[in-house]
Design an enzyme around this catalytic site. Structure first.
Site, short mmCIF file in Angstrom:
data_model
loop_
_atom_site.label_atom_id
_atom_site.label_comp_id
_atom_site.label_asym_id
_atom_site.label_seq_id
_atom_site.Cartn_x
_atom_site.Cartn_y
_atom_site.Cartn_z
N ASP A 128 -6.31 36.83 29.28
CA ASP A 128 -5.24 36.65 30.26
C ASP A 128 -5.84 35.92 31.46
O ASP A 128 -6.99 35.44 31.41
CB ASP A 128 -4.57 37.99 30.61
N HIS B 13 -20.74 54.45 6.54
CA HIS B 13 -19.81 53.86 7.52
C HIS B 13 -18.66 53.13 6.83
O HIS B 13 -17.58 53.00 7.40
CB HIS B 13 -20.57 52.94 8.47
N CYS C 289 -9.68 40.61 29.29
CA CYS C 289 -8.73 40.76 30.40
C CYS C 289 -9.52 41.33 31.58
O CYS C 289 -10.75 41.28 31.57
CB CYS C 289 -7.50 41.59 29.99
N HIS D 291 -21.78 50.29 12.88
CA HIS D 291 -21.07 51.47 12.40
C HIS D 291 -19.58 51.26 12.20
O HIS D 291 -18.98 51.89 11.33
CB HIS D 291 -21.29 52.64 13.37
N THR E 161 -9.98 44.53 32.73
CA THR E 161 -10.82 45.66 32.32
C THR E 161 -11.25 45.58 30.86
O THR E 161 -12.16 46.29 30.44
CB THR E 161 -10.02 46.98 32.46
C1 RB5 Z 1 -4.18 42.06 35.16
O1 RB5 Z 1 -4.02 42.26 36.52
C2 RB5 Z 1 -4.82 43.28 34.50
O2 RB5 Z 1 -3.92 44.35 34.50
C3 RB5 Z 1 -5.27 42.96 33.10
O3 RB5 Z 1 -6.14 41.89 33.14
C4 RB5 Z 1 -6.02 44.05 32.36
O4 RB5 Z 1 -7.06 44.58 33.12
C5 RB5 Z 1 -5.18 45.07 31.71
O5 RB5 Z 1 -5.66 45.98 31.00
#
Ligand code: RB5
Length: 148
Positions: A8, A133, A65, A98, A67
């Site tokens: 993203d 596994h 993304c 694994h 996180t």
């Molecule tokens: C975008 O602001 C953020 O929510 C997205 O990149 C991600 O971290 C979602 O899990």
């Protein structure tokens, strides 16, 4: 090895760095977007990479993304996908050995660039161990057949 990569807006800059790194290393890369820092919805890009891998159009996938959480959850909804969110090399190694993970998820707001590249290297250069596994990965596959 052919790699599908997608992110993203939050993962866009890191995606570009990883993409160029992989091309320099001789990998074939399929970039499924996004193509700018403009705000977009991560599930679309997680799904695009996951489908490319699930259809056999790429050997492995990388999704990014902010996180790594949202896009890994999204990728894991596609049948045949085992997406692993990794924050260090150990997790990347074990995800391959694994879990036979076929998609790597990264958090661009969590990792520095050098660490992210090192995680990618580890993920792409570690083989599945098989053995016991194999049975567990098969059990994961069985969950996909669950009809509620
Ligand atoms: C975008 O602001 C953020 O929510 C997205 O990149 C991600 O971290 C979602 O899990």
């Amino acid at each position: 090895m052919k790699i599908a990569i997608g992110s993203d807006h939050a993962g866009y800059d890191l995606k570009e760095v990883i993409k160029n790194y992989l091309i320099e290393k001789g990998y074939e890369v399929v970039d499924t977007g996004t193509n700018s820092r403009e705000s977009v919805d991560y599930p679309i890009f997680g799904e695009n990479v996951a489908e490319t891998v699930a259809k056999g159009e790429a050997d492995r996938g990388i999704v990014i993304c902010g996180t790594g959480i949202g896009i890994s959850i999204s990728a894991n909804k596609v049948k045949g996908i085992r997406a692993a969110l990794c924050t260090n090399e150990y997790m990347a190694r074990m995800a391959r050995k694994h879990n036979d993970a076929n998609v790597l998820a990264l958090g661009a707001r969590v990792l520095g660039v050098d660490l992210a590249l090192s995680i990618v290297e580890t993920f792409l250069n570690t083989e599945f161990e098989g053995g016991r596994h194999e049975r567990r990965v098969h059990l994961i596959h069985n969950i996909e057949q669950l009809k509620l």
